[in-house]
Structure formats: structure tokens, C-alpha cells
Design a protein around this motif. Structure first.
Motif, PDB file in Angstrom:
ATOM      1  N   LEU A 118       1.243  -4.078  13.243  1.00  0.00           N
ATOM      2  CA  LEU A 118       1.023  -3.850  11.812  1.00  0.00           C
ATOM      3  C   LEU A 118       1.833  -2.682  11.259  1.00  0.00           C
ATOM      4  CD1 LEU A 118      -2.853  -4.246  11.435  1.00  0.00           C
ATOM      5  CD2 LEU A 118      -1.082  -5.949  11.013  1.00  0.00           C
ATOM      6  N   LEU A 119       2.350  -1.822  12.149  1.00  0.00           N
ATOM      7  CA  LEU A 119       3.062  -0.630  11.686  1.00  0.00           C
ATOM      8  C   LEU A 119       4.232  -0.931  10.751  1.00  0.00           C
ATOM      9  CD1 LEU A 119       3.014   1.696  14.824  1.00  0.00           C
ATOM     10  CD2 LEU A 119       1.734   1.934  12.695  1.00  0.00           C
ATOM     11  N   PRO A 120       5.091  -1.930  11.064  1.00  0.00           N
ATOM     12  CA  PRO A 120       6.190  -2.232  10.121  1.00  0.00           C
ATOM     13  C   PRO A 120       5.691  -2.600   8.731  1.00  0.00           C
ATOM     14  CG  PRO A 120       6.587  -3.276  12.239  1.00  0.00           C
ATOM     15  CD  PRO A 120       5.184  -2.761  12.275  1.00  0.00           C
ATOM     16  N   LEU A 121       4.592  -3.369   8.671  1.00  0.00           N
ATOM     17  CA  LEU A 121       4.045  -3.770   7.375  1.00  0.00           C
ATOM     18  C   LEU A 121       3.468  -2.569   6.634  1.00  0.00           C
ATOM     19  CD1 LEU A 121       2.214  -7.094   8.313  1.00  0.00           C
ATOM     20  CD2 LEU A 121       4.318  -6.853   6.992  1.00  0.00           C
ATOM     21  N   ILE A 122       2.781  -1.681   7.364  1.00  0.00           N
ATOM     22  CA  ILE A 122       2.194  -0.497   6.737  1.00  0.00           C
ATOM     23  C   ILE A 122       3.284   0.395   6.152  1.00  0.00           C
ATOM     24  CG2 ILE A 122       0.935   1.647   7.188  1.00  0.00           C
ATOM     25  CD1 ILE A 122      -0.711   0.106   9.262  1.00  0.00           C
ATOM     26  N   ILE A 123       4.362   0.584   6.916  1.00  0.00           N
ATOM     27  CA  ILE A 123       5.477   1.416   6.447  1.00  0.00           C
ATOM     28  C   ILE A 123       6.162   0.778   5.242  1.00  0.00           C
ATOM     29  CG2 ILE A 123       7.751   2.340   7.059  1.00  0.00           C
ATOM     30  CD1 ILE A 123       6.716   2.547   9.956  1.00  0.00           C
ATOM     31  N   PHE A 124       6.350  -0.553   5.315  1.00  0.00           N
ATOM     32  CA  PHE A 124       7.028  -1.273   4.230  1.00  0.00           C
ATOM     33  C   PHE A 124       6.244  -1.175   2.930  1.00  0.00           C
ATOM     34  CE2 PHE A 124       7.547  -5.229   1.770  1.00  0.00           C
ATOM     35  CZ  PHE A 124       8.903  -5.146   1.479  1.00  0.00           C
ATOM     36  N   TYR A 125       4.938  -1.440   3.005  1.00  0.00           N
ATOM     37  CA  TYR A 125       4.135  -1.436   1.785  1.00  0.00           C
ATOM     38  C   TYR A 125       3.811  -0.025   1.299  1.00  0.00           C
ATOM     39  CZ  TYR A 125       3.538  -6.459   1.882  1.00  0.00           C
ATOM     40  OH  TYR A 125       3.776  -7.818   1.854  1.00  0.00           O
ATOM     41  N   LYS A 126       3.908   0.964   2.187  1.00  0.00           N
ATOM     42  CA  LYS A 126       3.684   2.341   1.767  1.00  0.00           C
ATOM     43  C   LYS A 126       4.769   2.793   0.799  1.00  0.00           C
ATOM     44  CE  LYS A 126       2.975   7.029   3.505  1.00  0.00           C
ATOM     45  NZ  LYS A 126       2.942   7.910   4.700  1.00  0.00           N
ATOM     46  N   GLU A 127       5.988   2.296   1.046  1.00  0.00           N
ATOM     47  CA  GLU A 127       7.102   2.645   0.164  1.00  0.00           C
ATOM     48  C   GLU A 127       6.893   2.088  -1.242  1.00  0.00           C
ATOM     49  OE1 GLU A 127       9.592   4.617   0.992  1.00  0.00           O
ATOM     50  OE2 GLU A 127       8.707   4.883   2.969  1.00  0.00           O
ATOM     51  N   LYS A 128       6.196   0.949  -1.315  1.00  0.00           N
ATOM     52  CA  LYS A 128       5.989   0.303  -2.619  1.00  0.00           C
ATOM     53  C   LYS A 128       4.692   0.737  -3.298  1.00  0.00           C
ATOM     54  CE  LYS A 128       8.596  -3.952  -1.865  1.00  0.00           C
ATOM     55  NZ  LYS A 128       8.572  -5.420  -2.023  1.00  0.00           N
ATOM     56  N   ASP A 129       3.803   1.353  -2.503  1.00  0.00           N
ATOM     57  CA  ASP A 129       2.476   1.690  -3.027  1.00  0.00           C
ATOM     58  C   ASP A 129       2.545   2.928  -3.911  1.00  0.00           C
ATOM     59  OD1 ASP A 129      -0.173   1.848  -3.545  1.00  0.00           O
ATOM     60  OD2 ASP A 129      -0.779   2.433  -1.515  1.00  0.00           O
ATOM     61  N   LYS A 130       2.292   2.749  -5.172  1.00  0.00           N
ATOM     62  CA  LYS A 130       2.311   3.861  -6.122  1.00  0.00           C
ATOM     63  C   LYS A 130       0.894   4.302  -6.501  1.00  0.00           C
ATOM     64  CE  LYS A 130       6.767   3.526  -6.276  1.00  0.00           C
ATOM     65  NZ  LYS A 130       7.599   4.536  -5.592  1.00  0.00           N
ATOM     66  N   ASN A 131      -0.101   3.693  -5.828  1.00  0.00           N
ATOM     67  CA  ASN A 131      -1.497   4.004  -6.137  1.00  0.00           C
ATOM     68  C   ASN A 131      -1.912   5.290  -5.413  1.00  0.00           C
ATOM     69  OD1 ASN A 131      -4.309   4.115  -6.393  1.00  0.00           O
ATOM     70  ND2 ASN A 131      -4.483   1.881  -6.400  1.00  0.00           N
ATOM     71  N   LYS A 132      -1.982   6.392  -6.151  1.00  0.00           N
ATOM     72  CA  LYS A 132      -2.265   7.674  -5.531  1.00  0.00           C
ATOM     73  C   LYS A 132      -3.691   7.757  -4.998  1.00  0.00           C
ATOM     74  CE  LYS A 132       1.107  10.174  -8.352  1.00  0.00           C
ATOM     75  NZ  LYS A 132       1.317  11.295  -9.315  1.00  0.00           N
ATOM     76  N   GLU A 133      -4.597   7.003  -5.621  1.00  0.00           N
ATOM     77  CA  GLU A 133      -5.976   7.052  -5.165  1.00  0.00           C
ATOM     78  C   GLU A 133      -6.095   6.527  -3.740  1.00  0.00           C
ATOM     79  OE1 GLU A 133      -8.694   8.362  -6.577  1.00  0.00           O
ATOM     80  OE2 GLU A 133      -7.288   9.146  -8.046  1.00  0.00           O
ATOM     81  N   LYS A 134      -5.301   5.472  -3.426  1.00  0.00           N
ATOM     82  CA  LYS A 134      -5.341   4.921  -2.075  1.00  0.00           C
ATOM     83  C   LYS A 134      -4.797   5.929  -1.072  1.00  0.00           C
ATOM     84  CE  LYS A 134      -5.318  -0.083  -2.713  1.00  0.00           C
ATOM     85  NZ  LYS A 134      -4.605  -1.349  -2.404  1.00  0.00           N
ATOM     86  N   ASN A 135      -3.751   6.625  -1.442  1.00  0.00           N
ATOM     87  CA  ASN A 135      -3.156   7.600  -0.548  1.00  0.00           C
ATOM     88  C   ASN A 135      -4.116   8.759  -0.266  1.00  0.00           C
ATOM     89  OD1 ASN A 135      -0.742   6.187  -0.370  1.00  0.00           O
ATOM     90  ND2 ASN A 135       0.103   7.165  -2.187  1.00  0.00           N
ATOM     91  N   LYS A 136      -4.947   9.105  -1.264  1.00  0.00           N
ATOM     92  CA  LYS A 136      -5.901  10.190  -1.091  1.00  0.00           C
ATOM     93  C   LYS A 136      -7.071   9.796  -0.198  1.00  0.00           C
ATOM     94  CE  LYS A 136      -5.026  12.431  -5.561  1.00  0.00           C
ATOM     95  NZ  LYS A 136      -5.602  12.773  -6.873  1.00  0.00           N
ATOM     96  N   SER A 137      -7.291   8.500  -0.001  1.00  0.00           N
ATOM     97  CA  SER A 137      -8.464   8.031   0.730  1.00  0.00           C
ATOM     98  C   SER A 137      -8.196   7.857   2.225  1.00  0.00           C
ATOM     99  CB  SER A 137      -8.946   6.697   0.143  1.00  0.00           C
ATOM    100  OG  SER A 137      -7.982   5.679   0.371  1.00  0.00           O
ATOM    101  N   PHE A 138      -7.183   8.530   2.766  1.00  0.00           N
ATOM    102  CA  PHE A 138      -6.825   8.368   4.179  1.00  0.00           C
ATOM    103  C   PHE A 138      -8.004   8.669   5.100  1.00  0.00           C
ATOM    104  CE2 PHE A 138      -5.454  10.101   8.240  1.00  0.00           C
ATOM    105  CZ  PHE A 138      -4.625   9.111   8.696  1.00  0.00           C
TER     106      PHE A 138
END
Length: 304
Positions: free
Chosen positions: A50-70
Motif C-alpha cells: 500500500l505504500l506506493p498508493l499512500i505516497i501517490f495520494y498524499k501528493e494529491k491530498d490537499k485536505n489539511k484536516e486529514k493530515n492533522k489526524s495522523f
């Protein structure tokens, strides 16, 4: 049926097929490695796939709320990973003493357990759920209980697996609506892998030659059954109507029985097949609400 519902249904059907045939891979794999070794390696493979997919979609993810919920998604994945570890361990060890088809049908009882567990979450339990559960239990009797009223140790382990998978489904239903699904899946898999490998080191003899001999079953179990199917489950459950999703997921048992017959030459007695039929009927009845049946009849009358 709109496109979203159709897409979710197709994803769940693919998931059911992958999981069903995975029972065959799991049985074959244990000819070479222990149950916990098999789970540890395959869930590790699933996580890293899943790591390639996580890295790929992280570049496109502009939702800051999701990034804060690590932290939240990490803890949620840790908890669901513990439940998956218990469920998969019971299932894998139980497979040592039973057939792929039989194990799958018993595990499929999670479809019945889910609505009953919903009572503790203050969810309404309809009459159909109790009727379906009763029919499934009768089916379990015909499938597992011998004429001497004996249920094997392996069958009990598979039943325990069904309970923990039901807990996992409820947790995924809650967490998948709150967190990034790929990250949730990754932390769930890596937790299960670490716990399985620790248990394998303590209780099993791990050899490189054994892992290499089980390479094909492990690759299927890791990349397809874990990396692809579990992730599809999380993605599909995020948008799927729960009743329809549960019915489609119950087809896992049928695919496992077909796979066991085609690949492992496993046969079920007429008594066991009758039990499987009752269990499948119970799973479906448990999930179909009377209102939906009435609505379907009304729609059918309108089309005449």
C-alpha cells in the motif's frame, strides 16, 4: 442502481472472491510454514504493497484536516489491527484441522454476529435478524456437529474467528468514515503482521526454505487477500449500503467451497452441504429488512 452503489457492489464481490479463494492459499501455505509465520509475512506484504498508493495520494491530498489526524488514524489502525490479528490467528490455526469450504462457511457467521452486536451500540435489531441467526445456527449444527454431538476444536476456532471479524467490520464501519482509508488499512495490516511475527518467533520454527516453498500462497495471501481485498473492503464500506454489502460479502463462503473443490479436491457430505445452504440463507435473511422486501415488491408491480 446508481453508479456509486454499483461500484461498491462490484468491489465487494471482487473482495468476496479474493477472500474465498484465499482459504485455499492459506491451507496450502501451512504445508511449509506455521500459521503465525504465514500471517506475519502475508500481512507485512499487504501493508508494504500500500505504500506506493499512500505516497501517490498524499501528493494529491490537499485536505489539511486529514493530515492533522495522523495520531487518530494510527491509534484506530492499531486497535483494528489487534482485532484482525485475533480473527486471522483463530482462522489460520483452525484451518489446520478442517476444509477450506467448511472454515469459510463458519467464518461467514460474522454476517449474523454484526447485527446482534449492534444491540450494544443501541441499534435496532429486527425480527429478520433473529430469524436469520436461528437458521444459521441450525445450519452450523448440520455442518459441524457429528452424530455424537461433537464439534471439533478447529470448528470452534473458526467460530471465534467469525466473532472477531464481526468486531472488525463494525470498527471499519465507524473509522472508514472518519479517516484516510489507505492509512487506516496500512496501520491495521502492519499491526497484525508485527503481532503475528512476534507470536511466530515465540512458538514456531521459522525457516527461509519454508517461506520460499510457501512463496506463491504467501504472495496471494499478502498482495491479493490483504493488500487488495481488505483495502477494497474499507473503500467499499465507506459508501456501500450496509445491508447489500453484507449479502455480497457472504458470497465469500461459496467461493471458498468452489476453490476447495477445484484445487484441493475437498468434498462436502450431503449433510454438510445442507448445513451450508441453511447458513447462507440465514446470512441473507439476517440482512434483508422487511421494508426493503415490500419496497422491492411495490417496484416490481409498478414495472408490470
Amino acid at each position: 442502481m446508481n453508479k456509486g452503489v454499483l461500484k461498491s457492489s462490484m468491489l465487494l464481490l471482487i473482495t468476496s472472491a479474493i477472500w474465498g479463494f484465499a482459504f485455499v492459499a492459506q491451507r496450502v501455505g501451512m504445508n511449509y510454514v506455521g500459521a503465525f509465520t504465514f500471517n506475519g509475512v502475508r500481512f507485512g506484504l499487504g501493508a508494504f504493497s500500500l505504500l506506493p498508493l499512500i505516497i501517490f495520494y498524499k501528493e494529491k491530498d490537499k485536505n489539511k484536516e486529514k493530515n492533522k489526524s495522523f495520531k487518530s488514524v494510527f491509534l484506530s489502525g492499531l486497535f483494528t489491527g489487534l482485532i484482525v490479528f485475533l480473527a486471522s490467528s483463530f482462522q489460520q490455526v483452525g484451518l489446520i484441522g478442517t476444509t477450506a469450504g467448511k472454515a469459510a462457511f463458519i467464518t461467514g457467521l460474522y454476517i449474523v454476529f454484526v447485527p446482534i452486536m449492534g444491540m450494544f451500540l443501541k441499534r435496532h435489531i429486527g425480527l429478520n435478524s433473529w430469524i436469520g441467526a436461528l437458521i444459521a445456527v441450525v445450519g452450523l449444527y448440520f455442518l459441524c456437529v457429528t452424530s455424537s454431538f461433537f464439534i471439533s476444536h478447529s470448528d470452534l476456532l473458526e467460530l471465534g474467528s467469525a466473532f472477531f471479524f464481526a468486531v472488525q467490520i463494525i470498527l471499519i464501519d465507524i473509522f472508514s468514515k472518519k479517516f484516510d482509508t489507505l492509512k487506516l488499512a496500512f496501520f491495521q495490516f502492519i499491526t497484525c503482521s508485527v503481532l503475528s511475527l512476534i507470536t511466530a518467533i515465540l512458538f514456531e520454527s521459522i525457516t527461509i526454505s519454508g517461506v520460499l516453498q510457501a512463496a506463491i500462497p504467501i504472495l496471494y495471501g499478502g498482495i491479493f487477500s490483504v493488500g487488495i481485498a481488505y483495502t477494497l473492503q474499507i473503500v467499499a464500506q465507506k459508501n456501500a449500503e450496509p445491508t447489500h454489502a453484507a449479502i455480497i460479502m457472504s458470497m465469500e463462503s461459496v467461493f471458498a467451497a468452489i476453490g476447495g473443490f477445484l484445487v484441493l479436491n475437498e468434498y462436502l457430505s450431503l449433510r454438510a452441504m445442507f448445513g451450508c445452504g441453511l447458513m447462507l440463507a440465514g446470512m441473507i435473511i439476517c440482512q434483508v429488512k422487511p421494508r426493503e422486501i415490500c419496497h422491492a415488491k411495490v417496484e416490481a408491480c409498478k414495472k408490470r
